[in-house]
Design an enzyme around this catalytic site. Structure first.
Site, PDB file in Angstrom:
ATOM      1  N   GLN A 233      -3.213   1.935  15.117  1.00 52.34           N
ATOM      2  CA  GLN A 233      -1.766   2.893  14.658  1.00 52.34           C
ATOM      3  C   GLN A 233      -1.350   3.814  14.523  1.00 52.34           C
ATOM      4  O   GLN A 233       0.371   4.143  14.739  1.00 52.34           O
ATOM      5  CB  GLN A 233      -2.237   3.858  13.041  1.00 52.34           C
ATOM      6  CG  GLN A 233      -1.733   3.892  11.761  1.00 52.34           C
ATOM      7  CD  GLN A 233      -1.984   4.734  10.921  1.00 52.34           C
ATOM      8  OE1 GLN A 233      -3.078   4.404  10.535  1.00 52.34           O
ATOM      9  NE2 GLN A 233      -1.658   4.846   9.959  1.00 52.34           N
TER      10      GLN A 233
ATOM     11  N   ARG B 121      -7.140   4.027  14.018  1.00 57.67           N
ATOM     12  CA  ARG B 121      -6.163   5.250  13.680  1.00 57.67           C
ATOM     13  C   ARG B 121      -5.802   5.728  15.190  1.00 57.67           C
ATOM     14  O   ARG B 121      -4.024   5.932  15.395  1.00 57.67           O
ATOM     15  CB  ARG B 121      -6.833   6.541  13.310  1.00 57.67           C
ATOM     16  CG  ARG B 121      -7.704   6.362  11.822  1.00 57.67           C
ATOM     17  CD  ARG B 121      -6.596   6.858  10.742  1.00 57.67           C
ATOM     18  NE  ARG B 121      -6.805   6.646   9.760  1.00 57.67           N
ATOM     19  CZ  ARG B 121      -6.029   6.392   8.111  1.00 57.67           C
ATOM     20  NH1 ARG B 121      -5.297   6.507   8.539  1.00 57.67           N
ATOM     21  NH2 ARG B 121      -7.044   6.973   7.373  1.00 57.67           N
TER      22      ARG B 121
ATOM     23  N   LYS C 143      -3.801  -1.426  10.388  1.00 57.52           N
ATOM     24  CA  LYS C 143      -4.275  -1.741   8.722  1.00 57.52           C
ATOM     25  C   LYS C 143      -4.349  -3.106   8.653  1.00 57.52           C
ATOM     26  O   LYS C 143      -4.967  -3.418   7.621  1.00 57.52           O
ATOM     27  CB  LYS C 143      -2.903  -1.240   8.336  1.00 57.52           C
ATOM     28  CG  LYS C 143      -2.243  -0.224   8.072  1.00 57.52           C
ATOM     29  CD  LYS C 143      -4.194   0.947   7.397  1.00 57.52           C
ATOM     30  CE  LYS C 143      -3.350   2.218   7.357  1.00 57.52           C
ATOM     31  NZ  LYS C 143      -4.025   3.228   6.231  1.00 57.52           N
TER      32      LYS C 143
ATOM     33  N   GLU D 173     -10.209   3.906   4.244  1.00 58.18           N
ATOM     34  CA  GLU D 173      -9.291   4.375   2.951  1.00 58.18           C
ATOM     35  C   GLU D 173     -10.076   4.575   1.527  1.00 58.18           C
ATOM     36  O   GLU D 173     -10.068   3.451   1.049  1.00 58.18           O
ATOM     37  CB  GLU D 173      -7.870   4.673   3.184  1.00 58.18           C
ATOM     38  CG  GLU D 173      -7.345   4.889   4.440  1.00 58.18           C
ATOM     39  CD  GLU D 173      -5.399   5.129   4.521  1.00 58.18           C
ATOM     40  OE1 GLU D 173      -5.355   5.597   5.601  1.00 58.18           O
ATOM     41  OE2 GLU D 173      -5.274   3.968   3.901  1.00 58.18           O
TER      42      GLU D 173
ATOM     43  N   ASP E 226       1.000  -1.184   0.176  1.00 59.45           N
ATOM     44  CA  ASP E 226      -0.213   0.027  -0.037  1.00 59.45           C
ATOM     45  C   ASP E 226       1.031   1.095  -0.161  1.00 59.45           C
ATOM     46  O   ASP E 226       2.036   1.479   1.248  1.00 59.45           O
ATOM     47  CB  ASP E 226      -1.095  -0.310   1.492  1.00 59.45           C
ATOM     48  CG  ASP E 226      -1.713   1.282   1.453  1.00 59.45           C
ATOM     49  OD1 ASP E 226      -2.462   1.247   0.074  1.00 59.45           O
ATOM     50  OD2 ASP E 226      -2.487   1.283   2.319  1.00 59.45           O
TER      51      ASP E 226
ATOM     52  N   GLU F 211      -9.522  13.131   7.557  1.00 58.32           N
ATOM     53  CA  GLU F 211      -9.406  14.260   7.303  1.00 58.32           C
ATOM     54  C   GLU F 211     -10.858  15.004   6.940  1.00 58.32           C
ATOM     55  O   GLU F 211     -10.833  16.642   7.478  1.00 58.32           O
ATOM     56  CB  GLU F 211      -9.394  14.283   5.925  1.00 58.32           C
ATOM     57  CG  GLU F 211      -7.619  13.086   5.460  1.00 58.32           C
ATOM     58  CD  GLU F 211      -7.422  13.131   4.507  1.00 58.32           C
ATOM     59  OE1 GLU F 211      -6.888  13.762   2.810  1.00 58.32           O
ATOM     60  OE2 GLU F 211      -7.543  11.275   3.663  1.00 58.32           O
TER      61      GLU F 211
ATOM     62  N   GLU G 218      -9.381   4.247  -1.819  1.00 59.30           N
ATOM     63  CA  GLU G 218      -7.765   3.423  -2.430  1.00 59.30           C
ATOM     64  C   GLU G 218      -8.710   3.305  -3.669  1.00 59.30           C
ATOM     65  O   GLU G 218      -9.757   2.485  -4.346  1.00 59.30           O
ATOM     66  CB  GLU G 218      -6.874   3.269  -1.900  1.00 59.30           C
ATOM     67  CG  GLU G 218      -6.778   3.433  -0.079  1.00 59.30           C
ATOM     68  CD  GLU G 218      -5.862   2.336  -0.038  1.00 59.30           C
ATOM     69  OE1 GLU G 218      -4.708   2.597  -0.543  1.00 59.30           O
ATOM     70  OE2 GLU G 218      -5.508   3.082   1.016  1.00 59.30           O
TER      71      GLU G 218
ATOM     72  N   THR H 299      -8.528  -5.417   4.342  1.00 55.60           N
ATOM     73  CA  THR H 299      -8.579  -4.162   2.703  1.00 55.60           C
ATOM     74  C   THR H 299      -9.572  -5.023   1.852  1.00 55.60           C
ATOM     75  O   THR H 299      -9.109  -5.931   1.780  1.00 55.60           O
ATOM     76  CB  THR H 299      -7.122  -4.430   2.620  1.00 55.60           C
ATOM     77  OG1 THR H 299      -6.094  -3.892   3.654  1.00 55.60           O
ATOM     78  CG2 THR H 299      -7.268  -3.343   1.511  1.00 55.60           C
TER      79      THR H 299
ATOM     80  N   ASP I  77      -9.041   0.794   2.718  1.00 58.62           N
ATOM     81  CA  ASP I  77      -7.597   0.174   2.961  1.00 58.62           C
ATOM     82  C   ASP I  77      -8.787   0.468   4.221  1.00 58.62           C
ATOM     83  O   ASP I  77      -7.944   1.527   5.582  1.00 58.62           O
ATOM     84  CB  ASP I  77      -6.433   0.496   2.794  1.00 58.62           C
ATOM     85  CG  ASP I  77      -5.843  -0.262   3.369  1.00 58.62           C
ATOM     86  OD1 ASP I  77      -5.363  -1.072   3.926  1.00 58.62           O
ATOM     87  OD2 ASP I  77      -4.211   0.762   3.862  1.00 58.62           O
TER      88      ASP I  77
ATOM     89  N   HIS J 137      -3.494  14.129   1.181  1.00 59.75           N
ATOM     90  CA  HIS J 137      -4.168  13.375   1.649  1.00 59.75           C
ATOM     91  C   HIS J 137      -2.577  13.477   2.773  1.00 59.75           C
ATOM     92  O   HIS J 137      -2.832  13.392   3.783  1.00 59.75           O
ATOM     93  CB  HIS J 137      -4.146  11.976   1.382  1.00 59.75           C
ATOM     94  CG  HIS J 137      -4.028  11.307   2.461  1.00 59.75           C
ATOM     95  ND1 HIS J 137      -4.995  10.946   3.343  1.00 59.75           N
ATOM     96  CD2 HIS J 137      -3.224  10.085   2.719  1.00 59.75           C
ATOM     97  CE1 HIS J 137      -4.353   9.811   4.714  1.00 59.75           C
ATOM     98  NE2 HIS J 137      -3.594   9.774   3.988  1.00 59.75           N
TER      99      HIS J 137
END
Length: 410
Positions: A238, A235, A251, A197, A124, A356, A199, A255, A231, A131
């Site tokens: 992480q 948070r 993570k 996420e 990834d 975000e 992607e 996925t 993904d 971002h």
């Protein structure tokens, strides 16, 4: 460049369908949840049993389509990919093939769709400047938003292939260590900051030899096609674990991948230059062709649109990512899969993660049903869809990748 479009077929395709004859994405389906899996190609609201048609037509590539995953076809290489695509296009354009095609047509709505390929390795990336700047501003407000290496190389991490799952598979809220600001010590438990996420993923077909880098101009010789990716990210887990070695448990739990892989040859009208890169990258990352892709994405939370990320704004292209991933001699294997990293644009409603969109929960998101979200709740359903320009004003669809959050089990 592929010039076919939806009007070039005798097949009945609903007006506005993003699965026209210019698309022809590959997937794997079964008639029942636990039934035999077969390779199919989406066209309109239907799926073609391409293995059965190829066998009946005596095509030499028929054995490649008789597998339960796309990997044998992926391994066959670009000349075969093109030959198969051209032949399927002929079936759909020449009325002489109509009886055979219709005999092996199935309604897409009644089928079970599966992970279309067996994943070898998963990588990834972190390729959106918007971002990366947003994340840096959130987590390092008193420092430079971008790490010093960001504009010199495509940053990535090696993920966990075994937890790449098919669209529709529920995602259990993960547990791990997390430490909030002001806490003296970390605690163990379910993540409080489960995120998404949005992607775009790239599926590798042709392998490469160990110790031999893949030059940037060979991108299309190795990458079969494109799919959508969510993904999922914890948070808080992480943030506590990722220094100094990067993402791990935050993570690796899941996925999600869309069920349809759109061939690169279907995206000729979507190609565009990547944004200017300053400083100029080293020679092995210097583009030899335009491999930016004008893919318009949409993210929905419980049916409410929360973001429309533009993939065309990505700083690092998929061709540059492949070249960087192999420049040290790391070999490609059939079924290798790599994702772009979160796709975010310059506008607030173009951000591809809740981190975000809510600025790390400080600005909760108002949904269309009047509820608010900082991060995901148990029971929430996230759906990502996308399309790209096709010939003659058509759109090339990628389908959807979706998943529902289930409560933690620990």
């Amino acid at each position: 460049m592929d010039e076919t479009h939806n009007g070039d077929t005798w097949f009945d395709i609903p007006p506005g369908s993003e699965f026209g004859v210019a698309n022809l994405p590959f997937g794997v389906y079964s008639r029942t949840e636990d039934g035999p899996r077969k390779i199919g190609v989406a066209i309109g609201d239907s799926v073609l049993d391409v293995a059965a048609i190829a066998a009946a037509e005596g095509e030499d590539f028929a054995p490649l389509l008789a597998a339960e995953v796309l990997n044998p076809l992926l391994a066959a290489g670009r000349p075969t990919w093109r030959a198969v695509r051209e032949r399927i296009t002929t079936w759909l354009r020449d009325p002489a093939h109509r009886p055979m095609v219709l005999a092996h047509r199935l309604d897409r709505a009644g089928l079970h769709l599966h992970l279309p390929f067996e994943v070898a390795d998963y990588v990834d990336f972190y390729a959106s400047e918007h971002h990366a700047r947003n994340v840096g501003s959130i987590f390092r407000p008193d420092s430079a938003a971008l790490p010093p290496n960001w504009k010199h190389l495509p940053i990535g991490y090696h993920g966990r292939a075994g937890t790449v799952v098919a669209s529709g598979q529920p995602v259990v809220r993960p547990c791990g260590q997390r430490k909030q600001t002001g806490e003296d010590a970390p605690s163990f438990g379910a993540t409080r900051k489960l995120d998404i996420e949005a992607e775009v993923g790239f599926v590798v077909g042709t392998p490469s030899a160990f110790g031999e880098p893949v030059p940037i101009e060979r991108f299309a010789d190795h990458v079969f096609g494109v799919c959508l990716v969510n993904d999922w990210s914890a948070r808080d887990i992480q943030a506590w674990e990722y220094v100094p070695l990067g993402p791990f448990l935050g993570k690796s739990f899941a996925t999600s991948v869309s069920p349809w892989v759109v061939p690169l040859d279907a995206l000729g009208h979507a190609r565009l230059p990547s944004p200017p890169q300053d400083p100029a990258p080293p020679s092995y990352l210097m583009p030899d062709a335009d491999w930016g892709l004008d893919i318009a994405m949409e993210v929905r939370l419980n049916g409410h649109v929360i973001s429309r990320p533009p993939f065309g704004s990505m700083y690092w292209s998929a061709a540059q990512q492949l070249a960087h991933m192999t420049v040290n001699g790391a070999s490609l294997r059939t079924g290798d899969f790599y994702a772009s990293g979160t796709v975010s644009g310059p506008e607030p409603d173009e951000r591809g993660s809740l981190l975000e969109l809510t600025w790390d929960a400080t600005e909760p998101l108002l949904l269309g049903d009047g509820t608010h979200r900082a991060y995901l709740n148990d029971g929430d359903v996230v759906t990502i869809s996308a399309s790209a320009p096709g010939p003659a004003g058509t759109r090339i669809g990628f389908g959807e990748v979706t998943g529902q959050v289930l409560p933690a089990t620990a």
